[in-house]
Structures are given as structure tokens and as C-alpha cells.
Write a protein that holds these residues in place. Structure first.
Motif, PDB file in Angstrom:
ATOM      1  N   UNK B 128     -12.668  23.934 -25.410  1.00  0.00           N
ATOM      2  CA  UNK B 128     -13.080  25.312 -25.676  1.00  0.00           C
ATOM      3  C   UNK B 128     -12.311  26.305 -24.807  1.00  0.00           C
ATOM      4  N   UNK B 129     -12.088  25.953 -23.553  1.00  0.00           N
ATOM      5  CA  UNK B 129     -11.382  26.860 -22.639  1.00  0.00           C
ATOM      6  C   UNK B 129      -9.964  26.369 -22.372  1.00  0.00           C
ATOM      7  N   UNK B 130      -8.997  27.290 -22.330  1.00  0.00           N
ATOM      8  CA  UNK B 130      -7.608  26.876 -22.055  1.00  0.00           C
ATOM      9  C   UNK B 130      -7.414  26.378 -20.633  1.00  0.00           C
ATOM     10  N   UNK B 131      -8.379  26.643 -19.759  1.00  0.00           N
ATOM     11  CA  UNK B 131      -8.229  26.233 -18.367  1.00  0.00           C
ATOM     12  C   UNK B 131      -8.879  24.879 -18.103  1.00  0.00           C
TER      13      UNK B 131
ATOM     14  N   UNK C  27      -3.545  28.793 -11.858  1.00  0.00           N
ATOM     15  CA  UNK C  27      -2.855  29.726 -12.754  1.00  0.00           C
ATOM     16  C   UNK C  27      -3.231  31.130 -12.347  1.00  0.00           C
ATOM     17  N   UNK C  29      -2.794  35.389 -12.975  1.00  0.00           N
ATOM     18  CA  UNK C  29      -2.411  36.482 -13.876  1.00  0.00           C
ATOM     19  C   UNK C  29      -2.644  37.807 -13.167  1.00  0.00           C
ATOM     20  N   UNK C  38      -7.307  31.335 -11.953  1.00  0.00           N
ATOM     21  CA  UNK C  38      -8.216  30.516 -12.746  1.00  0.00           C
ATOM     22  C   UNK C  38      -8.767  29.331 -11.955  1.00  0.00           C
ATOM     23  N   UNK C  62     -15.498  32.119 -18.391  1.00  0.00           N
ATOM     24  CA  UNK C  62     -14.345  31.246 -18.654  1.00  0.00           C
ATOM     25  C   UNK C  62     -13.236  31.991 -19.393  1.00  0.00           C
ATOM     26  N   UNK C  63     -13.594  33.095 -20.061  1.00  0.00           N
ATOM     27  CA  UNK C  63     -12.573  33.904 -20.737  1.00  0.00           C
ATOM     28  C   UNK C  63     -12.181  35.061 -19.821  1.00  0.00           C
ATOM     29  N   UNK C  65      -9.403  36.576 -18.706  1.00  0.00           N
ATOM     30  CA  UNK C  65      -8.451  37.635 -19.057  1.00  0.00           C
ATOM     31  C   UNK C  65      -9.025  38.588 -20.095  1.00  0.00           C
ATOM     32  N   UNK C 189      -1.975  28.787 -28.948  1.00  0.00           N
ATOM     33  CA  UNK C 189      -0.948  28.807 -27.891  1.00  0.00           C
ATOM     34  C   UNK C 189       0.389  29.285 -28.444  1.00  0.00           C
ATOM     35  N   UNK C 213     -13.287  32.554 -25.808  1.00  0.00           N
ATOM     36  CA  UNK C 213     -12.453  31.481 -25.257  1.00  0.00           C
ATOM     37  C   UNK C 213     -11.232  31.214 -26.140  1.00  0.00           C
ATOM     38  N   UNK C 216      -8.769  33.660 -25.331  1.00  0.00           N
ATOM     39  CA  UNK C 216      -8.178  33.365 -24.017  1.00  0.00           C
ATOM     40  C   UNK C 216      -6.989  32.411 -24.137  1.00  0.00           C
ATOM     41  N   UNK C 217      -7.024  31.510 -25.124  1.00  0.00           N
ATOM     42  CA  UNK C 217      -5.866  30.634 -25.348  1.00  0.00           C
ATOM     43  C   UNK C 217      -4.609  31.460 -25.637  1.00  0.00           C
ATOM     44  N   UNK C 220      -3.707  33.599 -22.316  1.00  0.00           N
ATOM     45  CA  UNK C 220      -3.221  32.811 -21.180  1.00  0.00           C
ATOM     46  C   UNK C 220      -1.769  32.390 -21.368  1.00  0.00           C
TER      47      UNK C 220
END
Lengths: 337, 337, 337, 337
Positions: B128-131, C27, C29, C38, C62-63, C65, C189, C213, C216-217, C220
Motif C-alpha cells: 500500500x505504501x511506497x516506503x 529517503x 524529500x 521517510x 504514510x502518504x 508528501x 512508479x 498512498x 504517494x507512489x 515519491x
């Protein structure tokens, strides 16, 4: 707040404590060695009290009386012909509606033959449309009672409103509260004031907590002979089945509550040819009984024909369910705790 | 349109008919004595054709190739160590993610010990989360392949996108298409062009028809080694279980399609202590296999720890499931047709 | 961890801190005066850092950004003919599928006439069945580009898989990610690595958090030109509407994220005569734009005809929506903060 | 069967026909120039009847009396201070529970100031838990009546069970039937026997058809002063909002039924800061009124505090809603038929 007393219980301590808590005021319930004081979130024990008490917890759920914290051991409901709950497995069956004296008596013989101990049938029917068959009323109750008695069966039937509670109680061993009435709180309180057992059906969009809180309305009036019926929930997936049978709710409920959990595969799927596999799934999931609908001429049933099992399919289903129940009990070295 | 030819099939009639239909134009598929011509809604048979044909139907569903009308008998997928479908029952197990060479090999031994014939594990993880941990990639595939081979197991692993299909195919016996990609039609077409078996997971809000149409994307590209995985749907009832396990979908699907139906109780409920009763319920409902997640240290699992069975619980679960499977097969005089 | 620096920002502090955090590794940003690291859950600031920093928070969602904590002010996407987000209101319209050069150019004129600044149309169509029209492919993209250019419109079109990203990017101003691909993480992505704006549709059973989320992909990977599209969710209520339009999600999202929120009433309800009231409801709920489907001959549309507005109804709808937008802006003394 | 008579209606034909149909037997209802005979699926008209009749239809829905086929024109309910339905727009507001005489009278002044003409407040409260505040009972009714009268407002309050109907009717202008009682058919019949207006709330998992059939229970007993309340449905999307506000149901219902549709944004979202945008969305969607909860000290409200608007926010909301209502009525050349 739930207090667990040391055993043997010191009755004088319990009684004094009860009076103090009721004076707060708080509603207080005592069953065996557990006391629940609703809404009490802190309390300083006296030395005497502390000596008589095993544990105190303040994080009981809103359905205190139904919770495992308040009553760790399973509730077992004892009826003339059935025990419901604990390690017992109870089959309940019958037509959706009581259609005539002759018909319900014919069906009752089939019910008995399949190993069931409880006869179901509706005399007051909650139908989506006011123009659909609404049930035979008190005549239906009498026919159902006679059919049950002639076959040494217990009887379950739906009660739909407060003014009917007293009358229905004269006939039945178990009140059924239907899914649409699960949060008819006045009705829950009314059956809670009787000592007739209650089978409470989960509402079609009721969460687990909603169901347990609804049961609490009954218990808080003094009636603890309650069992819960999982009968499917409403989801987007409604083309091939009437509802979605939430079998995961069975082990979840068994962790949270001491009440027996009965499965209703007939309403859950709404199609007779899915009832056998779903009845099998329910017993494997740990249900303590099933309630199913049967009819010898489903095409002409007064209600819910599509989900009714014909007698030979009912007998096939019960045979399979009892066989699975035995298999489950006999897997060597396998328990589920 | 679906045509069922008389047997023995007259190949010349089939070939001529095929050419005529393709010239309409229509997509045409022939398997054994059945021919499907997509989108053809009327057709006048010649006398010669009529003589060679048993039945013609124009009311096939949109998932023609997957339907029982097109292929009445069960699909059985044959792998080196497993048969999936028909009367076979296939246990698949393994960690959610491949975490290291050592770990997956240790888990594979447990998988084998429980009677499973397929090892699962994710090298590319749809999180679900890119991290969150995204998987070990090709290294993970290699570790999983070795772990499977060392234990005479087949391997299933998720493929997440079109560019990876070729590479993953070099390692695996079965592609898993995850719930989130069930309607990633480009990916479905890509795996449909391979001859690797495909385990297609139901999306979390996919209807039965959506699932069968997704399978049709694979089949229409030529790959018929497909099985379907019921893994729970998203409903309002999500406090105590991650999803709602839709066990009613199992017998429904078995009426509609010839593809094997595998149950995934781990993702369906998301809590390890509910996996055993739900795995039992799934076999009783008629699932032709199960896929479950295991881990020897769930608290430190890289993904989905809460739903992973510890080895001893996995062994207890498989023992119970196989016992129920036997009981179901042996109930005298009880069938489900 | 999110750090908000004092302004004017001391670039050397930011750069040093960034290097230290990346070495953890984490990571990192940086956008304007905010830095996100992150997964970092604790950090001891040096005196020099503390002097340059306004606030530090470790409870970012978790999102990160996409959150208001990281970027308090609205994202505004600037395209040649449109601004999306902030106080702007953007109308997007066009046929479901690009059906022919002539047709899409005719529709584009209508789109422009209604005050829209973005032309929509599908060249690659994600259809439930593999036998349904799958789109004109690259020809469709070219027709749509020309139709947009001839009317001074921006263009949005769906990209369905990773291998197509580069090619679609040559034509379009905005990638549309469809509901079925909302959690196709590889695709997210891939578009995140471009600098083309992305309209991300909410999946049909995606929660608010799932949607953020998924965004966020994209973010990120470096692409922050994102807007979100509410297009209805799947519920039990599906007889009269295709989906349930979740308008409550609009103000909820606007609290949580800085991305623009666009409403898609066409897919939400699936019936053309409900589109006008739902478009009106969406603007009243605070949507920063709408995306709707139009067709001059809905009965013969290649896809989704039932929900397409005919030109005169589209013009009526846009007139009403813009009037409501004005009314909303001009209610004296009423704000919504 | 629905018969539409030519106008002017020939009363003798109507009466003769009525008697013939009732003798079948069938339930017969006549309103103006329409006659409905429930369950009649075929009928041969005499020449005399045919001459007096405009149209006959046998495909009326199960909610015949509520359908547009039976009554094409909007129902308008006339109360001392309000007209509900048709082109009227009715604001209803008040506290969730009547908490004290002083408090409800203070709130009633605010209600009036915002332009509402109906005062809401619960004296009997259907609470999930039996240990929550259950309402002030008849005292609450009296306080609410006085508060309404002192401000020239009509009054709406919930009635929870059959035994209370008569008593509540002594005080109120409108019965509210709560979501949990939408299919309490005994209660629906009981209020159907009165001539008090009824506001029927949609159940949390009720389909559109369920709601209309529930209304039919009231109408079939003779009470046609019914309006429907959309208050959100239960879906998977329940983290940020209590329910999902199904605004698409408003135009759908307006196509199917002549009853007024009122929106309840407070219960639909359950968070006060979402009420203003959702109230705005509801009026834009075409709702013929709104019912909202207010409280001057939400943190200490006896029930549902989180969703209550403080007075200044209520006034801001009503100002915006009335402005949007005006804007909608005045968009030149735009209608929605």
C-alpha cells in the motif's frame, strides 16, 4: 468495571459492594463470581474488599454482560429437548412460514428425522412489501406448538413487536428476533423482561459490536438465555447470493462472547443448492448449531421458496453436517485454542 | 455462440466452420468437441453442419471460455508435484515475502512437512505504501526456486507488471496475479501469452462476473491453465477481520466455471488465530485447495505478520483440513450435485 | 519525520541535514521550506539545526508528501490552457472512447463551447470483457491531440501499462490512471518518473488512505503534478446507480491533502439523467473541477453510452455548474474554514 | 394494477369498479383520478369502464401508492408553519436529544434564526448501548413542544415503538421513524393508522426499493403524509465519515416517487466540519429540505456531539444553503427534467 471475586465467594462483601455501587448510582449485575458495574471507570477498594477480590478491570467493552471478561465460560441454554451452546450442536429446521396445520405437522416429522431438536416457523412475517403474505398469526403459533409437541421438538418463532411478546411467549420455547428488528431496542427490552430464550439474528449491516450491544439490551433486563444467529450481511456481491455469509464472524464472536453462535445458511445465501456446502462450512467454522428452512413444494411456498431445502436434500445436508461435526471433534491432537 | 459437436468429432466440419466464422470476422476457439465464436448472435447451419452438431447456444456468458457451457468438465492443471482442480486438493503455503535465502529454505521444509505441494513467497510485493518493503526482486525468485526444488515442491509467486513476465516465468511454475491487479488487463494478456499456470486472485471489490471476465482475458490469449483464488472482499465489517471471506463464492463459481477454486484464508481474515477455522470452513465449502501464509517469527515478518501461522499452528491446521477433506469424501450416500 | 524550516531557509543547513538523513539511510524529500525523511521516527537536532527550524513532527501519515503537514498550500497544476487546483475550477469533458478522427473533433468543439479547458477520451480502454472494444490505440491518441489543439484545449487520456507510458507521454498533457489500476504500483512508479501531470482515479473499493498512498507512489518518484478523481465506490446500492458517489470524500480529502480533487459524476452514477444533479452536488461539495462524458449518439457509443450526456444536456449542465460555482464564491460572509 | 380515469372522473364507474375489485378480493386505493388494486395482474374492462378510463397498467412496482405511476404530481405536506415537498424547501434543525427545558428552548431560538421552520429533538433515543442516555421521555416531548410553539416552529421527534405512538402523537407534528426502525413493520403500520406526518429515515443498508416498500407500509394504512430522509448508508469507507452520504439517491427517488426527499447531512457524515459542504451538496442534488443537528456545547452533548453544528456554524450553513437554493432556481434556461 468488572470485578472477579475469589472463590468461594464472600457473599457479604459482594452485597455491600453492590449497595455502594448502586448508590453512585450505577447499574450492577452479579453472576456467579463476577460483578459488573456499568459505567464505573474508577473505584478505590477497601482492604476488606481487596482481600476478597481476584481481579478488577475497567476496560470492559460496552457489551459487558455478554463479554468473556464478565463470563469466561460458555452459556448453555437448556430446553426440554435441546441444549444450545458449549460443546453441544443444535440443528433447527422448519418451513419459513407456518402455512397450515397439516403442512407444518408434515414438515415437523421431516425436521425430526434429520436429527434436529428445534422446529422453526413464522406466524408473524416481516415482509418487505405490505401486500405480501403476513403470516397466520396466533393460529400459526398454535399449529407450530402442536407440531413441535407431537415430535418432541422445541419451538422457535419470530416475535415482531412489543404488544405481541406476552402472547407469543405462551406458545414458544424461543423467541426469534429478526434481522430487521435487531436494533428495535424496545422489543429487545421487552423480551429481556421474560425468561424465554432468545435467538437474536444479526442485522444485515450490523457490525459485530452492534450485534453484541443489541444482545446487551436483552441481558441488561435480566434474560441471559441468548444465542446469536449469523445470517449473512449485505455487500456489493449480490447477484448469485442474497447476502454474503460472514463465516469469519463465528470464531470472532466466540472469542468475544460466551453466547452460543448459530448459523443460518438459508438466509445467508438464499439459494437452496448453496445451503448444503454453506451448512458444511458453518460447522467447520465452529458454529454451535444451524437453523435452516425446508419445504416439500418450494415453488408454492408462501415465502422464501428459493432457499428452502426439499426433505431429501435436508436429510442429505444434516447427514453431512453431523459427519463433519464428528470428524472435527475427532482429529487427533488438534485443538483450536 | 457455443457449438457442441457430436463425437467422434468430424474435424473437416469443424475446420470449415471455423474458417467461415473467422471470416465474419469473429474470434473462434475450439477445445475438444466445443467451439466458441465470440459475439456471434445468430447463424444458419448448413445441413452438413447440422448433422455433425449436437447443440448450439447463443446465450453463453461474456466469459465464454471459462464457462461450464463451453467446457463442462473440470480443468485440471498438471505440475511436476501437484495436480490442481477436479477431485484433487492442493495445499499451498509459504511466507508472505521471501526474506532471505536461509529463511525461505527453512520455511519450505515446514511447508512440505504439512503436506503442501506448492511453495508460495513474494519477491515483488505490491505494498500500500511506497516506503514499505518492496521485495528482494530476482534474488528472491532464485531463493524461492531453490527452496522449492530442494523439497520437491512447485512454486507460485506474484508477477506485478508486463515487463517482468518473461523474467518471472524463468523461475516459477505458477504466476500469481494479486487482488490489486485483477483488472490490470495488460498484465492478464501478457501472462495469457505464456504457458505458465496462473493463480488469479479475486479483487477486493470484484463481483463473481468481474473475476470470470478477468480470467477470460488470460484464456482468450491461449493460456487455459488458470485457477481462481477467493481471498475475501471488502465490506463494512472490518474491525475484527481484514476482509470478509466470501465462502459462498466457492460453490457459486463451481457451478459457473470449470476452473479450480482455491481459498486464501490468510488474506481473507488477516488474523492468524482465525485462519484455522476459516481454512476448515473453506474445505467444507468445497474449495479445491488452500493457500496460506506461514512464518516462524511473525512479529518480525517483513510483511503481513499478523496473519502468518507459526509452524506448529500450520501443521495443526493442515492436519485438520486433510481430516475434514477425508470426512467429506466419505459421508456415505451424500453427494452435492 | 517532517521538518519545517524557518524562512528565509538556510540552504546550507538543509543540505547538511539532508546528507546526514540520507546516510541513515532514509529517503529524503525537500520542497520549499519542508523536508520529509521517510521512516525516521526520532532525531536529535544539533543547536545549529534547531536554530534554523520552525517545527519537527514525527506523526506524519504514510502518504507524507501528499499530506497538508508537508505542504500546507494547495497544489496548482499549470497546463497551457488550464490551471488545476487552488481556487481554480476546471471542467474536463469528452467522449468515453475516441471513436474516429471526425467524431472526436466534433465532440471537442462541444467540449470547448461548454467552457471546459481539458478534452478527455480513451485510446486504450480497460474493458471488463476481452471481447469488448479495446480502443483505437496510438491512432486514437493522435486524433485526440489534434482535436485538443484545434480547440485550444489540454488533453487527458488513460495509460494502462508500463510499456505504453513513454508513447502516451508524447501526445498527452495529463495521464489518467483508471480506477482498476489505482494500485498498479509499477504503473504509478512509471508515471512518477515523468513530468506529465497525472489524474489518479479512486479505485472502486479504495479507502481515502489507499488513494493517498497510491498518489504517494507517484510523488515519491519525483512527479508532484497530481490530482485525484472521485468517481464513486462500490456498495450494496447498485440497482439504480452504477456506483455510489462518495461526495463526502471531497471535503475529507481537502483536509488531508494539497492535491486538487476533481469529481467524475458520469462514472459515479452511470446514468446520464443523474449526471446534472450530481455535477451540481460535486461543485457544491467543493470539488475543484469535474470530468464528464459526452456523446452525440449515446445509443451507438462504443463504450459507456448510458452515462454520456448529449451536447445540449452537457451545455445545460456546465451552465448550472458554473452558476453554482459563482454563487458559492459570492455568499457574503460565508467561508468554510 | 393502476387505473387512470379520464377527467372529470365518473364517480359511479369508480365506485362500481372498486366494489368489483374488492370482491376478488383485492386491496383497493383511490386518490383523485387514480385507482390501485394490489396484486391484480389482469382484468377485462367492460365497455362502460373502458369509456371512462384513460390508461391501465399492470407493471406497477411493489410500492404502488408511493410510485409516480399512481400519483404523478409531488406530495406536499402542509403543516402550520411549513410546507414540505414540491418546490418548497424546508429546513429542520435542533439538538440530537432534548437535554433540558432550558437548553432546548435556547436551541429553538437559534433554529428559528437560521430560517428553519421545523424543530427536531429526541425524547426517546435509540442508542447502540443500553447503558447510554435513553432520553427524557414524555418530559422531553413537552419541552420540545413548548420550544416549538414559542418560536412558531413545527416539531419532529422520533417514535420508537407501537405502545408510544398514541402518546407521542399528542405532542408532535411529525413522527420520525429512525434508520434502525425502517423495517419495524408493526411500527410503520401503527403510524400509518394516524394522520400525523411521518419522516421516514433510510436504514443504513436499505436499498432504494426497501425504503419505498417501507413507506408503502405507512401509506397502505391510510396515511399519505410521508417524506423520506437520506442519511447515509453503511459502506467500507468509514474511517473519516460515519456513513457514506448517498446523494445519488435523491434524484433517483425523485424519479420513482412523489414523496418529498429530505437530506440529513449530520448523520450521513458524523463530523461537524463536513456538514456545511454536504448540506450544500444536498441542496444542489435537489433535496427538498435538510435536517441537521445543532448544539452550543458539543463536547458535552448527551448524544452525537461530534456531528453537531455550533450556532454560528449553523447560521453560516443555512445562509449558504439558501443562497445555493436561490442560485439553482435562477439559472436562466436550465431545468432538470
Amino acid at each position: 468495571m468488572i470485578i472477579q471475586f475469589k472463590t468461594p465467594v464472600q457473599e457479604d462483601v459482594v452485597n455491600e459492594l453492590r449497595q455502594k455501587l448502586e448508590a453512585l448510582p450505577a447499574q450492577v449485575f452479579v453472576i456467579k463470581n463476577h460483578l459488573a458495574a456499568m459505567g464505573v471507570k474508577s473505584y478505590d477498594l477497601t482492604a476488606k474488599e481487596a482481600a476478597a477480590i481476584e481481579t478488577v478491570t475497567f476496560d470492559d467493552p460496552s457489551y459487558t454482560l455478554g463479554s468473556r471478561q464478565f463470563q469466561p465460560e460458555d452459556t448453555v441454554i437448556e430446553l426440554p429437548h435441546s441444549k444450545i451452546g458449549g460443546n453441544n450442536f443444535t440443528m433447527m429446521a422448519g418451513p419459513c412460514s407456518v402455512e397450515s396445520e397439516e403442512h407444518v405437522k408434515r414438515m415437523a416429522k421431516v425436521v425430526k428425522e434429520g436429527g434436529a431438536t428445534v422446529l422453526r416457523g413464522g406466524a408473524f412475517k416481516p415482509r418487505t412489501s405490505p401486500y405480501s403474505f403476513q403470516g397466520l398469526g396466533e393460529d400459526g403459533l398454535r399449529f407450530l406448538r402442536e407440531a413441535a409437541d407431537e415430535n418432541d421438538l422445541d419451538m422457535i418463532t419470530e416475535v415482531m413487536d412489543v404488544p405481541h411478546v406476552e402472547m407469543v411467549a405462551k406458545y414458544t420455547d424461543i423467541f426469534q428476533i429478526g434481522a430487521r428488528n435487531m436494533q428495535n431496542f424496545s422489543l429487545l427490552k421487552a423480551v429481556g423482561k421474560t425468561n424465554v430464550a432468545v435467538g437474536l439474528k444479526r442485522g444485515m449491516s450490523a457490525t459485530i459490536d452492534d450485534l453484541l450491544n443489541a444482545a446487551e439490551y436483552i441481558a441488561s433486563e435480566g434474560n441471559h438465555n441468548i444465542f446469536l444467529i449469523e445470517r449473512g450481511i449485505r455487500t456489493f456481491d449480490n447477484k448469485y447470493t442474497r447476502n454474503t455469509f460472514d463465516l469469519g464472524a463465528i470464531p470472532v464472536l466466540q472469542k468475544l462472547t460466551h453466547y452460543p453462535i448459530i448459523a443460518d445458511p438459508s438466509h445467508a445465501v438464499g439459494e437452496w443448492d448453496l445451503v448444503q456446502p454453506m451448512a458444511a462450512a458453518a460447522v467447520a467454522a465452529g458454529a454451535q448449531g444451524e437453523i435452516v428452512e425446508i419445504h416439500d413444494d418450494p415453488e408454492h411456498a408462501f415465502s422464501d421458496g428459493p432457499q428452502a431445502l426439499k426433505p431429501k436434500n435436508y436429510l442429505r445436508m444434516t447427514k453431512e453436517v453431523f459427519a463433519l461435526r464428528d470428524a472435527l471433534a475427532n482429529v487427533e491432537g488438534v485443538c483450536r485454542d
